[in-house]
Motif scaffolding. Sequence first.
Motif, PDB file in Angstrom:
ATOM      1  N   LEU A  63       0.831  -1.203   0.000  1.00  0.00           N
ATOM      2  CA  LEU A  63       0.000   0.000   0.000  1.00  0.00           C
ATOM      3  C   LEU A  63       0.866   1.254   0.000  1.00  0.00           C
ATOM      4  O   LEU A  63       0.539   2.257  -0.647  1.00  0.00           O
ATOM      5  N   THR A  64       1.976   1.178   0.742  1.00  0.00           N
ATOM      6  CA  THR A  64       2.885   2.316   0.768  1.00  0.00           C
ATOM      7  C   THR A  64       3.409   2.599  -0.640  1.00  0.00           C
ATOM      8  O   THR A  64       3.510   3.746  -1.070  1.00  0.00           O
ATOM      9  N   GLU A  65       3.715   1.499  -1.359  1.00  0.00           N
ATOM     10  CA  GLU A  65       4.195   1.667  -2.737  1.00  0.00           C
ATOM     11  C   GLU A  65       3.134   2.326  -3.603  1.00  0.00           C
ATOM     12  O   GLU A  65       3.427   3.222  -4.397  1.00  0.00           O
ATOM     13  N   ILE A  66       1.894   1.858  -3.448  1.00  0.00           N
ATOM     14  CA  ILE A  66       0.817   2.461  -4.249  1.00  0.00           C
ATOM     15  C   ILE A  66       0.709   3.941  -3.907  1.00  0.00           C
ATOM     16  O   ILE A  66       0.575   4.794  -4.782  1.00  0.00           O
ATOM     17  N   PRO A  71      -0.477   9.086  -7.175  1.00  0.00           N
ATOM     18  CA  PRO A  71      -1.025  10.208  -6.390  1.00  0.00           C
ATOM     19  C   PRO A  71      -2.555  10.212  -6.377  1.00  0.00           C
ATOM     20  O   PRO A  71      -3.157  10.585  -5.358  1.00  0.00           O
ATOM     21  N   GLU A  72      -3.173   9.768  -7.488  1.00  0.00           N
ATOM     22  CA  GLU A  72      -4.630   9.855  -7.546  1.00  0.00           C
ATOM     23  C   GLU A  72      -5.292   8.843  -6.603  1.00  0.00           C
ATOM     24  O   GLU A  72      -6.486   8.938  -6.328  1.00  0.00           O
TER      25      GLU A  72
ATOM     26  N   LEU B  97       2.574  13.042   2.414  1.00  0.00           N
ATOM     27  CA  LEU B  97       1.281  12.930   3.067  1.00  0.00           C
ATOM     28  C   LEU B  97       0.466  14.200   2.882  1.00  0.00           C
ATOM     29  O   LEU B  97      -0.755  14.174   2.862  1.00  0.00           O
ATOM     30  N   LYS B  98       1.163  15.301   2.753  1.00  0.00           N
ATOM     31  CA  LYS B  98       0.440  16.556   2.550  1.00  0.00           C
ATOM     32  C   LYS B  98      -0.108  16.662   1.131  1.00  0.00           C
ATOM     33  O   LYS B  98      -1.089  17.348   0.884  1.00  0.00           O
ATOM     34  N   ASP B  99       0.580  15.998   0.241  1.00  0.00           N
ATOM     35  CA  ASP B  99       0.213  16.167  -1.177  1.00  0.00           C
ATOM     36  C   ASP B  99      -0.779  15.090  -1.593  1.00  0.00           C
ATOM     37  O   ASP B  99      -0.406  14.067  -2.150  1.00  0.00           O
ATOM     38  N   ILE B 100      -2.011  15.331  -1.284  1.00  0.00           N
ATOM     39  CA  ILE B 100      -3.023  14.343  -1.631  1.00  0.00           C
ATOM     40  C   ILE B 100      -4.038  14.994  -2.566  1.00  0.00           C
ATOM     41  O   ILE B 100      -4.853  15.809  -2.139  1.00  0.00           O
ATOM     42  N   ASP B 104     -10.353  11.660  -8.766  1.00  0.00           N
ATOM     43  CA  ASP B 104     -11.384  11.776  -9.799  1.00  0.00           C
ATOM     44  C   ASP B 104     -11.555  10.456 -10.556  1.00  0.00           C
ATOM     45  O   ASP B 104     -12.094  10.427 -11.648  1.00  0.00           O
ATOM     46  N   ALA B 105     -11.076   9.386  -9.964  1.00  0.00           N
ATOM     47  CA  ALA B 105     -11.234   8.092 -10.636  1.00  0.00           C
ATOM     48  C   ALA B 105     -12.719   7.687 -10.598  1.00  0.00           C
ATOM     49  O   ALA B 105     -13.449   8.046  -9.687  1.00  0.00           O
TER      50      ALA B 105
END
Lengths: 155, 636
Positions: A63-66, A71-72, B97-100, B104-105
């Motif tokens: 999961l960390t890798e994903i 990013p999405e 972690l901040k960059d989320i 839109d999938a």
Amino acid sequence: MSSDNLPYAADAESPLKEAELEVLRKQYDREGQYVSIQTKFNYAWGLIKSDKAIDQRYGIKLLTEIFRDAPERRRECLYYLALGNYKLGNYAEARKYNDLLLEKENKNMQAMSLKGLIEDRVAKEGMLGVAILSGVVIAAGVMGSFLYKGLTKRR
Amino acid sequence: MVRRRHGSLVLYHQNTNISSFSRKVSSTAGTLIGPFSDPGSHYHNAMSEVSKDLKRPSIQKRVFSFSKTSPSEIVRSKLSATEISHRALTYLPDDLLKDIPENDASYSLFQGFKASVDTAATKKHREGKNLLEESTAGGPNNVTRLSKERDRTNEELDLLGVRKSIASGEIREIDRKIAQLTAIRGVVLERLAKLEQEETQLEHDLLELDNKIEDIQYDMVEEGGSPIEAEEAEAGFMSESIYSKLPSPKGRKRQKRKAMPILHEHMSPGSEIKEMQCHADLITALDFDFPFGKLVTAALDDTVRVWDLNSGRSLGQLEGHHASVKCLQVEDNYVATGSTDATIRFWDLSRSDGPSLPGSNSVTHKRGPQSNQEEDFEDDMSAISSPTGPRSSAGTQDCHLLTLDSHIGEVTALYFQNGTLVSGSADKTLRQWDLSTGRCVQTLDILWTASSTAASEDSGWSFASLGRSSSRSNLPEANADFVGALQCFDAALACGTADGLVRLWDLRSGQVHRSLVGHTGPVTALQFDDTYLVTGSMDRSIRIWDLRTGSISDAFAYEHPITSMQFDAARIVSAAGENYAKIYDRVDGRHWNCGAGAEGGKEDRLSTPAIVERVRAKEGYLVEGRRDGVVGIWTC
């Protein structure tokens, strides 16, 4: 995110059958270096659902890798990371990830319920810890007083 | 937009950092996950690899922070080795972690999971459902059952939708990866082009140095020996047979390249490498030694020019013929030209002023698809406008070795190999020459041999073919060269003539031992290897003959007469009266067009390109000469 987009914590407590996990693993292995994110997630989720700590750890690694590569998918990953860490007993991590998610989506039912679960568990273990600790302190105090008494008697 | 772009760039950088980290992680994962019984040593191995990343204070802080945690967690995170390494491996830096971004999938990962896990189950379900339907009868339960059925079908439909978007998402993902890879490929190709440019420059320098050393050595020898002796040696050298000159490195150093250019092999087939205005008139013949090597062209303007394919510059002219050259062959540094003045001339390009090529040092040309053609063009035009200028002829005036002049008609085809040259002429003879003496050693009269063979053999087709050849001579196509093409190997000679026959000769006996009948027009192109003989003809067809059986093995036709053809193991390249070259891919049996006029070519051309008259191809490097004197170079 609508309500059925994320599983509840209870879902993570029901492990897949050995054979089912094997299917996911094979799919993951077959795609090799160019594994798709969905396949990776499928295997990771299967691992997190498992009741073995090894599997859960590996699931979190995937999961960390994903999280890093896609990013999405980060927002979803936060929840699964929180859930996995909760199952492993890493409540600090679980809480951190879950709080991050709640920051973004303060109406997320699954995350809210997970938050409650984490809090409960921490409180319970915390009480236990306080109990043990206080027990130790009392025992030490008793021992100390005995020793003190002994010393004074000898004098 | 800009900000977003910037963001994604930053993200990309992060990703590269991360992926390097994750590579380490995955390499240690095996040791971490596997042996739980002996965590000590493995832990050390793993930690020694991740420790570099761990030295960053923020990570340390994170890994060992245990605020707001339960005591058991503190104990484990402090004491258990696997626990610590696991935490290091699954650590996510705060900036990530901040960059989320917004999601839109169209489907969530969990839906995807459900969809892929349920695939097998729903299939079974559907089969079962069909069975159920058969047993369906009227009744009150039926409505509820059917509505349940409907709900499930709806669910299934949703799942299918998710699966569909998973598939299309994966395709998009793959497309993105492919696009990335193509971009990288382009960069590497550019690098390869640059490297080859440097390589040629260095080879050039090397050659120059070699020549200088040789000159100095020669001068020293000359100074040492008496002048008369030297002159005698010179005379002896001149009177020696040409054959001994062929392989000798005397005079000028043989230009043998250390490295072979491979750039064109990596460009996509059909892409243009260069275009040169070589002549002002129809190209009658061309050949080159190897990709990016030397090109020799002949045109109706009666000139023969030598070109450097690498820079696209003229190296000079081969002067001597009194009429236009109809056929030529380049082999290493040797060139044979056959002209309508009935002579054959033999040249050695290495005897030219070789390395001091005009202008090639001063200007470095960028080679490759984006080469500056206009500049080349102007240079070439200026070279053409002053063909008698000192620049164009000075370099190549020493090249002439031999003149072979026994033919009494124009020379239309020639082939040389290993000191033997065979030529075909409009006087209806083939002549075999010994290049070591410069003498004609054998004359083969095609018609006489044909009639004598026909007389001695009583097989019907020979007569038929003879009759046909005589009837054909009245047709307008008869203005084709009598000997359209020929090739020899050792004692075997194949020639294609205007009567449409391909004759296989034995040079030892001087007899035709086989005739291949099939073409209904003059044969204009011919080539064979150890198995196949391929011919092109004015009858628009290309025929592939199997030399072992003497029968036809394949044939196909184009829209116009074939004027030129060459083949190798991979493809048959031909000029068939179009403004592009026709290519038949022998591996996958595909026909395609390569050249300026092919569809998908440049749209912004000022005028439509002229018809391709001659083609030559080696190792996927195609050179075509057109009716307006332009030579195009392509990959195929």
